[in-house]
Design an enzyme around this catalytic site. Structure first.
Site, short mmCIF file in Angstrom:
data_model
loop_
_atom_site.label_atom_id
_atom_site.label_comp_id
_atom_site.label_asym_id
_atom_site.label_seq_id
_atom_site.Cartn_x
_atom_site.Cartn_y
_atom_site.Cartn_z
N CYS A 2 -42.61 63.46 -31.82
CA CYS A 2 -41.79 64.87 -31.67
C CYS A 2 -42.28 65.54 -30.40
O CYS A 2 -43.34 65.12 -29.63
CB CYS A 2 -42.06 65.77 -32.76
SG CYS A 2 -41.71 64.74 -34.27
N ARG A 27 -38.01 63.45 -26.64
CA ARG A 27 -39.02 62.80 -27.53
C ARG A 27 -38.54 62.97 -29.05
O ARG A 27 -39.07 62.48 -30.07
CB ARG A 27 -40.37 63.67 -27.73
CG ARG A 27 -41.23 63.39 -26.17
CD ARG A 27 -42.36 64.44 -26.35
NE ARG A 27 -43.49 63.84 -27.12
CZ ARG A 27 -44.27 62.93 -26.78
NH1 ARG A 27 -44.29 62.55 -25.70
NH2 ARG A 27 -45.21 62.57 -27.66
N TRP A 74 -38.43 64.45 -34.54
CA TRP A 74 -37.85 63.33 -34.87
C TRP A 74 -38.16 62.94 -36.08
O TRP A 74 -39.43 62.69 -36.46
CB TRP A 74 -38.48 62.34 -33.97
CG TRP A 74 -37.66 60.98 -33.72
CD1 TRP A 74 -36.33 60.37 -33.07
CD2 TRP A 74 -38.13 59.70 -34.31
NE1 TRP A 74 -36.04 59.55 -33.29
CE2 TRP A 74 -37.03 58.83 -33.96
CE3 TRP A 74 -39.16 59.34 -35.04
CZ2 TRP A 74 -37.02 57.39 -34.42
CZ3 TRP A 74 -39.18 58.16 -35.64
CH2 TRP A 74 -38.28 57.19 -35.28
N ASN A 100 -47.28 66.22 -34.57
CA ASN A 100 -46.61 65.22 -34.29
C ASN A 100 -47.45 64.14 -34.77
O ASN A 100 -48.76 64.01 -34.42
CB ASN A 100 -46.54 65.31 -32.47
CG ASN A 100 -46.24 63.80 -32.14
OD1 ASN A 100 -45.36 63.17 -32.90
ND2 ASN A 100 -46.22 63.65 -30.78
N GLY A 101 -46.99 63.06 -35.46
CA GLY A 101 -47.78 61.90 -36.11
C GLY A 101 -47.32 61.91 -37.62
O GLY A 101 -46.57 62.31 -38.14
N GLU A 481 -32.26 42.25 -22.47
CA GLU A 481 -32.29 43.66 -22.17
C GLU A 481 -30.89 44.23 -21.70
O GLU A 481 -30.58 45.26 -22.30
CB GLU A 481 -32.95 43.88 -20.65
CG GLU A 481 -33.27 45.00 -20.04
CD GLU A 481 -33.93 46.26 -20.73
OE1 GLU A 481 -34.34 45.85 -21.87
OE2 GLU A 481 -33.90 47.31 -20.33
N LYS A 485 -29.64 47.49 -23.83
CA LYS A 485 -29.25 48.67 -22.90
C LYS A 485 -27.80 49.15 -23.77
O LYS A 485 -27.77 50.22 -24.14
CB LYS A 485 -28.85 48.55 -21.68
CG LYS A 485 -30.20 48.49 -20.76
CD LYS A 485 -30.94 49.83 -20.69
CE LYS A 485 -31.83 49.98 -21.84
NZ LYS A 485 -33.33 49.87 -21.86
N GLU A 488 -28.22 50.24 -27.44
CA GLU A 488 -28.74 51.58 -27.60
C GLU A 488 -27.92 52.83 -27.32
O GLU A 488 -28.10 53.67 -28.09
CB GLU A 488 -29.98 51.62 -26.69
CG GLU A 488 -31.29 50.93 -26.87
CD GLU A 488 -32.47 51.27 -25.63
OE1 GLU A 488 -33.53 51.56 -26.04
OE2 GLU A 488 -31.86 50.80 -24.53
N HIS A 504 -26.26 27.03 -31.58
CA HIS A 504 -26.89 27.17 -32.56
C HIS A 504 -26.56 28.19 -33.54
O HIS A 504 -27.16 28.61 -34.45
CB HIS A 504 -28.39 26.93 -32.62
CG HIS A 504 -28.78 25.72 -31.63
ND1 HIS A 504 -28.72 24.37 -32.27
CD2 HIS A 504 -29.37 25.66 -30.53
CE1 HIS A 504 -29.00 23.66 -31.26
NE2 HIS A 504 -29.50 24.18 -30.12
N LYS A 603 -37.67 58.47 -26.98
CA LYS A 603 -38.25 57.88 -25.94
C LYS A 603 -39.64 57.23 -26.36
O LYS A 603 -40.01 56.38 -25.43
CB LYS A 603 -38.38 59.10 -24.76
CG LYS A 603 -38.76 58.46 -23.32
CD LYS A 603 -37.85 57.55 -22.77
CE LYS A 603 -38.38 57.06 -21.46
NZ LYS A 603 -37.48 55.85 -21.21
#
Ligand code: G6P
Length: 608
Positions: A2, A27, A74, A100-101, A481, A485, A488, A504, A603
């Site tokens: 957060c 965040r 968050w 935060n945590g 990647e 992208k 996301e 496969h 992020k």
């Protein structure tokens, strides 16, 4: 993960706090809340959704306050609701906490506090802190905070204010970053330096188990055991323009376009002008261990893990060191073998990712030498490593990492050359290996000028439900990647695979509605990838190829080609990922997605 901002100073606090927290929205952004002290009374306002919702509630009011804290959340414990939004207050609404945590023993603490008569109003772990501080409060806020924290297990970055000790903010850190911003007669406490940068460049990074007390005329720092500490004040070199969008619609697009400059910055001063020698000052203290390294283990998450995969190929091919790349979240919980001579590299843009940090600590415990590759200067991972390399590319704000990925590969390439220098001191680095990296920024620029071509492709494929990305060799991590992208930010289901693995499993999915993106540059596995293209084509898949300029042969084999300039195999990922970043961005925008704040993502993931 957060965002936290605390302010004490001569300016009206609500405005300063709202401006600051806006910068931290990346965040976390499912709810936000503010607490401030006005005429001796603690006032609190919260809103579900983005910071703009909180701002709406406060707009038009006049405030007379000079001390306050604000938070953007968050969610970890409890849904994103008004009740669960921070700040959390004690039974009498006189103490407010932002956090935060994760408080790991909150169940136990909560039931004990409830038995003692405390009334809880939320489902969060954080609320126990407000009640614990209330329990120990006897007129001095910092004493109460320190007593409370001694009972807490878990991680925290917290900021606390109280109407009963109104001229101060008390903040503390264990495992979640907090930065002290030191202005002229004003002080900030923030979870990220960007929130106070508009007001001051002088900062001090709190350490774990450290507490700071901010008042109108001073700040103090001490350990949670009440031993005074001395903080080095550092000057932040990033400026506010660097974190604005610079005329682009989104941070992500700005960061994609910044890549040529970012890569130049990542290389600056690191290649000796006469060539042949790589200077990485941050590795000096580990030179001996690196020279003698028998094995390298890379730990990372997300995009940084993909950069680690590229490094594995480069380091094994060029420096001939065995490399393993692990998801940090797996490494930390399995009993891996770390023999003498193992160097662990933690790659992390933010330098705060909880799993990467924990993996690093696990490796340290087993005796590994630790090297970090981070962007955020002064971040926890960077500080805990024995040595490290910074990316020096300025803040990355868009949740989907772009410039950090290409800069990580750039720096990892320099590291590979550095390892070659160390291991084979008699063989100077061939000059073409230097020239090729120096030419990369201009090649990235050339690709960016062809953005319109990607926009056309995005328009054709924006309504796809699934996209498959395939690559081999150095382009295999790029396939991963590219798929990451797209999923996301556009919420389109996408998978990345090594192209030959397709048969496969994924080949079963191929039909006319399934676009398949092949990263098919002219490298050592080009012939092999052409066979894979043929396999998809014969099953009716729609084919897009990222190919090397001048490759006409591929034109008749696929539906669309996007050309990128030629470079060496190991640097191709820096170029081949650019069209994939742009494609994901434009497809997401065309689908109406908020690319800088994709749902459920953050992020910096500072929780497990
Ligand atoms: C989050 C971000 C990703 C990032 C990953 C690792 O999931 O959304 O973009 O790649 O964390 O972050 P780090 O800061 O350690 O590179």
């Amino acid at each position: 993960m957060c965002g936290i901002v605390g302010y004490i100073g001569p300016n009206e606090a609500v405005k300063v706090l709202l401006d600051g927290i806006k910068r931290l929205e990346y965040r976390g952004y499912d709810s936000s809340g503010i607490a401030y002290i006005e005429n001796g009374i603690l006032k609190c306002e919260k809103a579900v959704g983005k910071v703009a919702e909180l701002k709406k509630k406060l707009d038009g009011n006049k405030f007379n306050t000079h001390v306050g804290i604000v938070h953007t959340r968050w969610a970890t414990h409890g849904a994103p609701t008004m009740e669960n939004a921070h700040p959390h207050v004690d039974c009498h609404s006189e103490i407010a906490v932002v956090h935060n945590g994760i408080i790991e023993n909150y169940d136990y603490l909560k039931s004990r506090l409830e038995q003692e008569g405390h009334i809880f109003r939320s489902e969060t772990d954080t609320e126990v802190l407000a009640h614990l501080i209330e329990k120990y409060f006897q007129g001095n806020l910092e004493t109460a905070v320190m007593k409370a924290l001694k009972e807490v297990e878990g991680t925290y970055g917290i900021a606390v204010i109280s109407a009963k000790d109104p001229q101060k903010i008390v903040a503390a850190r264990k495992g979640s970053p907090l930065v002290l911003g030191i202005g002229s007669q004003e002080y900030f406490i923030t979870s990220d330096v960007s929130a106070s940068l508009e007001h001051t460049r002088d900062v001090a990074y709190l350490d774990d188990n450290e507490v700071t007390i901010l008042t109108l005329d001073d700040y103090k720092t001490k350990t949670i055991q009440n031993i005074p500490t001395y903080k080095k004040v550092e000057e932040v070199l990033w400026n506010i323009d660097m974190i604005e969008k610079g005329g682009h619609e989104h941070f992500m697009l700005k960061e994609i376009h910044e890549q040529p400059q970012a890569l130049r910055n990542a290389m600056r001063g690191r290649i000796e002008s006469s060539g042949g020698l790589i200077k990485l000052g941050g590795l000096m203290s580990c030179e001996k261990e690196l020279r003698e390294a028998k094995r390298i283990v890379v730990v990372a998450c997300g995009t940084s893990w993909h950069a680690g995969l590229v490094a594995e190929y480069m380091l094994e091919e060029l420096a001939r060191v065995p490399v393993e790349v692990e998801y940090a979240s797996e490494f930390r919980y399995r009993n891996s073998v770390i023999e003498e001579g193992t160097v662990v590299i933690a790659i992390s843009q933010s330098g705060e990712t909880a799993d990467t940090l924990a993996a690093m600590r696990e490796a340290r415990h087993k005796g590994a030498r630790l090297l970090s590759i981070c962007n955020v200067v002064g971040s926890t991972i960077a500080r805990e490593a024995d040595c490290g390399i910074y990316l020096h590319i300025g803040p990355e704000i868009g949740v989907a990492s772009t410039k950090a990925f290409t800069a990580q590969i750039t720096v990892l390439y320099l590291f590979t050359l550095y390892m070659m220098n160390l291991k084979y001191p008699r063989n100077p680095i061939p000059s073409d290996m230097i020239r090729v990296i120096q030419s990369i920024p201009d090649k990235v620029q050339a690709i960016l000028t062809m953005e319109e071509r990607i926009v056309e492709l995005a328009r054709i494929y924006k309504d796809s439900e699934n996209v498959l990305y395939l690559g081999r060799g150095y382009n295999y991590p790029v396939a991963l990647e590219g798929a990451l992208k797209l999923k996301e930010i556009s919420y389109i289901h996408a998978e990345g695979y090594p192209a030959a693995e397709m048969k496969h499993g994924p080949i079963a999915l191929i039909n006319k509605d399934m676009p398949v993106v092949f990263i098919a540059t002219k490298d050592s596995v080009y012939g092999k990838i052409l066979s894979n293209i043929a396999e998809v084509r014969s099953r009716g898949g729609r084919l897009i190829a990222i190919a090397t300029e001048g490759d006409d042969q591929i034109l008749e084999k696929v539906d669309h080609v996007f050309y990128i300039p030629k470079t060496s195999d190991c640097l191709t990922p820096i170029l081949s990922v650019i069209p994939l970043q742009l494609m994901a961005y434009h497809m997401a925008v065309m689908r109406g997605c908020d690319v800088d704040k994709p749902r459920n993502l953050a992020k910096s993931v500072t929780v497990e």
